[in-house]
Design an enzyme around this catalytic site. Structure first.
Site, PDB file in Angstrom:
ATOM      1  CB  CYS A 163      28.303   6.080 111.563  1.00 30.18           C
ATOM      2  SG  CYS A 163      27.102   6.768 112.652  1.00 30.18           S
ATOM      3  CG  ASN A 165      32.805  16.011 107.061  1.00 32.04           C
ATOM      4  OD1 ASN A 165      31.672  15.854 107.476  1.00 32.04           O
ATOM      5  ND2 ASN A 165      33.881  15.631 107.766  1.00 32.04           N
TER       6      ASN A 165
END
Ligand code: FMN
Length: 304
Positions: free
Chosen positions: A275, A211
């Site tokens: 994160c 991604n």
């Protein structure tokens, strides 16, 4: 005004970037936090901002000459180096970054840097192609290894019309980063584990699923935690950011590897910040050989 720079002496080095016009604003934001600021303007910097603007905002003489006869009995670069509690170069040009990496003392700023033993911050600003060039990235990595604190540039429209990474970080953010090192007690003694970046799920020996995560949020969190005194461990996937070398850095590519690295290191941590952009899917079976292109290529299916 939060006073994190009360009674602190800051040297602001301004070098030859188009973003030098923002330097008076950086001076103001440092003063808002209580700092006394003296500016060193490089020859390149003086092409973009006047000495007078910086003198008026800093309320101090601007220094630009290594061969300063007005320094009388003292030697100017040694005097400035001893005066500073921290040195910030903003904007830092590619040339100044290269000089710093080589340890050059051919101008006042380079000489002051070498003669000082205080924390040094650099906030780079340049065209996106220059910023992502191998030379600049390699220099930034070397500087980070030498404990120089890097304030990463932002992405966006640039003066030259390009869009990309290289815009000088916001003045208030730069000032806050400098202020943070003098307030480094909030997390002292704490251990923080942060995951960041995107995971990579292998399809076959040449292909993978991933991604667009850059790791910037995790990296900024790591900087803030380290500057607040924490001991930071970073577990990162695919990233496009220079990591703070004060952290313990662990590379883990797939979601499974990242999970394992986190579990191996979680004991004893006070804070865990997840994160990373972890893949929701992985291959049902990783192909040992490259999946061949077939006549019915549009029918190719991978099972996740
Ligand atoms: C119009 C113009 C804009 C420039 N902008 C930048 C810039 O944003 N960043 C950079 O690293 N260099 C930039 N440069 C190149 C530097 O000014 C040049 O490398 C200079 O030698 C830097 O000197 P210094 O590092 O001693 O200040 C620019 C040059 C020109 C002519």
């Amino acid at each position: 005004m939060n006073g994190s720079l009360n009674n602190k002496n800051i040297i602001l080095g301004v070098s030859g970037s188009i973003a030098a016009y923002k330097a008076p604003n950086i001076v103001r934001r440092l003063q808002d936090l209580g700092a006394e600021v003296r500016v060193i303007l490089t020859k390149g910097g003086s092409q973009f901002i006047t000495e007078l603007s910086l003198q008026v905002t800093s309320k101090n003489k601007v220094y630009n000459n290594l061969w300063d006869k007005e320094a009388e009995l003292s030697i100017r670069h040694i005097e400035l180096a001893k005066w500073a509690d921290t040195i910030l170069i903003a904007p830092a040009s590619a040339n100044t970054i290269a000089n710093l990496t080589l340890g050059k003392a051919s101008d006042l700023l380079g000489s002051v840097i070498l003669a000082s033993n205080c924390p040094i911050f650099i906030a780079s600003a340049m065209n996106q192609q220059m910023y992502t060039s191998n030379s600049v990235q390699a220099n930034l990595k070397k500087l980070a290894k030498r404990q120089i604190l890097i304030i990463a540039p932002e992405s966006g429209w640039q003066a030259c019309g390009d869009i990309g990474e290289g815009r000088l970080a916001k003045s208030s953010y730069i000032a806050q980063r400098v202020g943070n090192i003098f307030q480094n007690t909030k997390l002292s003694g704490k251990k923080v584990l942060i995951t960041l970046g995107g995971t990579i799920e292998v399809i076959d020996p040449v292909r993978y699923l991933s991604n667009h995560s850059s790791g910037k949020m995790g990296s900024a969190l790591a900087d803030a935690c380290i500057e607040s005194g924490a001991q930071v461990t970073l577990v990162h996937g695919n990233i496009n950011v220079t990591l703070n070398q004060k952290a313990q850095i662990i590379s883990a590519m797939s979601a499974k590897e990242m999970y394992q690295s986190v579990m191996d290191n979680i004991a004893g941590q006070d804070i865990f910040i997840a994160c990373a952009a972890v893949s929701d899917y992985s291959m049902k079976n990783i192909e040992k050989n490259k999946i061949k292109k077939t006549e019915q290529n549009d029918m190719a299916t991978i099972r996740l």
